[in-house]
Every structure is written in structure tokens, then in C-alpha cells.
Design a protein around this motif. Sequence first.
Motif, PDB file in Angstrom:
ATOM      1  N   GLY A 287       0.923  -1.300  -0.098  1.00 36.24           N
ATOM      2  CA  GLY A 287      -0.067   0.000  -0.143  1.00 36.24           C
ATOM      3  C   GLY A 287       0.584   1.198   0.085  1.00 36.24           C
ATOM      4  O   GLY A 287       0.059   2.288  -0.092  1.00 36.24           O
ATOM      5  N   HIS A 288       2.484   1.084  -0.452  1.00 36.83           N
ATOM      6  CA  HIS A 288       3.164   1.772  -0.116  1.00 36.83           C
ATOM      7  C   HIS A 288       3.330   2.778  -1.602  1.00 36.83           C
ATOM      8  O   HIS A 288       4.107   3.429  -1.485  1.00 36.83           O
ATOM      9  N   VAL A 289       3.345   2.124  -2.143  1.00 37.79           N
ATOM     10  CA  VAL A 289       3.886   2.143  -3.972  1.00 37.79           C
ATOM     11  C   VAL A 289       2.789   3.702  -4.322  1.00 37.79           C
ATOM     12  O   VAL A 289       1.809   3.655  -4.810  1.00 37.79           O
ATOM     13  N   VAL A 290       2.967   4.890  -3.672  1.00 32.26           N
ATOM     14  CA  VAL A 290       1.896   5.475  -3.976  1.00 32.26           C
ATOM     15  C   VAL A 290       2.325   7.044  -4.104  1.00 32.26           C
ATOM     16  O   VAL A 290       3.210   7.305  -3.252  1.00 32.26           O
ATOM     17  N   PRO A 291       1.130   8.042  -4.042  1.00 35.81           N
ATOM     18  CA  PRO A 291       2.098   9.390  -4.248  1.00 35.81           C
ATOM     19  C   PRO A 291       2.433  10.179  -2.710  1.00 35.81           C
ATOM     20  O   PRO A 291       1.474   9.354  -2.085  1.00 35.81           O
ATOM     21  N   LEU A 292       3.843  10.149  -2.890  1.00 33.70           N
ATOM     22  CA  LEU A 292       4.674  10.820  -1.257  1.00 33.70           C
ATOM     23  C   LEU A 292       3.123  11.720  -0.854  1.00 33.70           C
ATOM     24  O   LEU A 292       2.677  12.385  -1.139  1.00 33.70           O
ATOM     25  N   ARG A 293       3.035  11.677   0.800  1.00 33.24           N
ATOM     26  CA  ARG A 293       2.345  12.389   1.252  1.00 33.24           C
ATOM     27  C   ARG A 293       3.393  14.068   0.992  1.00 33.24           C
ATOM     28  O   ARG A 293       4.263  14.371   1.409  1.00 33.24           O
ATOM     29  N   GLY A 294       2.627  15.116   1.129  1.00 35.34           N
ATOM     30  CA  GLY A 294       2.975  15.923   1.015  1.00 35.34           C
ATOM     31  C   GLY A 294       3.022  16.640  -0.843  1.00 35.34           C
ATOM     32  O   GLY A 294       3.835  17.589  -0.481  1.00 35.34           O
ATOM     33  N   LEU A 295       2.974  15.798  -1.597  1.00 29.69           N
ATOM     34  CA  LEU A 295       3.893  15.766  -3.291  1.00 29.69           C
ATOM     35  C   LEU A 295       2.468  16.650  -3.674  1.00 29.69           C
ATOM     36  O   LEU A 295       1.224  16.899  -3.332  1.00 29.69           O
ATOM     37  N   ARG A 296       2.578  17.836  -4.409  1.00 32.08           N
ATOM     38  CA  ARG A 296       1.710  18.765  -4.677  1.00 32.08           C
ATOM     39  C   ARG A 296       0.590  17.771  -5.555  1.00 32.08           C
ATOM     40  O   ARG A 296       1.774  16.872  -6.439  1.00 32.08           O
ATOM     41  N   ALA A 297      -0.380  18.019  -5.364  1.00 32.82           N
ATOM     42  CA  ALA A 297      -1.274  17.482  -6.263  1.00 32.82           C
ATOM     43  C   ALA A 297      -0.887  17.716  -7.671  1.00 32.82           C
ATOM     44  O   ALA A 297      -1.346  18.189  -8.284  1.00 32.82           O
ATOM     45  N   PHE A 298      -0.790  16.414  -8.892  1.00 35.69           N
ATOM     46  CA  PHE A 298      -1.073  17.242 -10.107  1.00 35.69           C
ATOM     47  C   PHE A 298      -2.100  15.942 -10.892  1.00 35.69           C
ATOM     48  O   PHE A 298      -2.010  14.920 -10.376  1.00 35.69           O
TER      49      PHE A 298
END
Length: 185
Positions: free
Chosen positions: A67-78
Amino acid sequence: MKTCLIVIDVQESFRHRPYFTEDGFELYLQAQNALIAGCDERGIPIVRVLHSDGPAQADNPFALESGHVVPLRGLRAFTPAASFLKRRHSALVGTGLEVWLTEQGIRRLIVSGIRTEQCCETTTRHASDLGWHIDFVTDATHTFDMRQPDGSPLRVADIKSRTAAVLSGRFATLCSVQQALARAA
């Protein structure tokens, strides 16, 4: 020359590795987010590349099962123009990224992400060898301290400096966030 930003391996997996620290992380994230925002504002396509490898089990942070192969928390959404999952260091091996870039007529890549000396550098060298022009935004890459074979420390600043030295003028143009955005205009 049509340009694309590649955001490599900016994923939660790293927070679950023993070498992860917050040292320098906020500065990296600010630069990465500024680069994403600048590309978004200019209509420059942004590609997301995530990394998965190792045993397919929940206790491996690079396995999809974790479940960790997801965008990093704090990364700007795009909204990515395209997304790819890689299993090698180069984002161009076995992903379809090379085909997508060619179909889109993209000739310049802005490289950013995690880890400076591994996936970012390897993708840069590979893409350069295939004929793309590369802008390597060192401030929008991040890595972690390592140990040399003799056990002595190898600090982030030294790793980034070495990567910049070997890429500059051979495989890439080193750029600040603003320089990369200006060159893409």
C-alpha cells in the motif's frame, strides 16, 4: 522543443525504509512542488513514475501489496499526462515510457524525484543515450546518506555533488527549478 517533466519514485515507500530521515526533505519537497506547479501553470505534461520490486508481500514497502507504492504525502497533487510503474532503475526499461514520449513528440525531459544517484541518474543517462535532451534539476531530486564500502559515511551533499559532476555537460544540463521552467517555455 516539446518538454515533459518526469517525477520519478516520489512515493510513500521511502518513508518505510530504515535509511529515511527528514533531513533536507522539506527543501527537496519545496523544489519538487515548485517544479510541478510551474509545469502545471505552463501546460507542460507531467509524467508520474512509481517503483515496485522485491517480494510481493505487505512487509516490503516497494511491493504493491504494502500500500506504499503511492504518491508521497506532501507532494503537490497533479493529474499526470501518463503514469508508469517501473521495476528497474531506469524509468525507460520495460515501462512503455519511451514509446509514450516518442508518440507525444517530446524531445526534452526535465528529470526530478527520488533517489538522485539511482533512478534519477540512471534514467537521465539512459534517456540521453537514446537521444533526449535532459534538464536535471538537482534541487528537485532527493537521496539519503549512504555508507562507502570501507564503512565511512557518504553524505547527501556529496552524493548530489558527484551526480551533478558526472551528468553535467555529458548527459544533462544542470538546472535550477526556474532555469528548467524557462528552458521549457
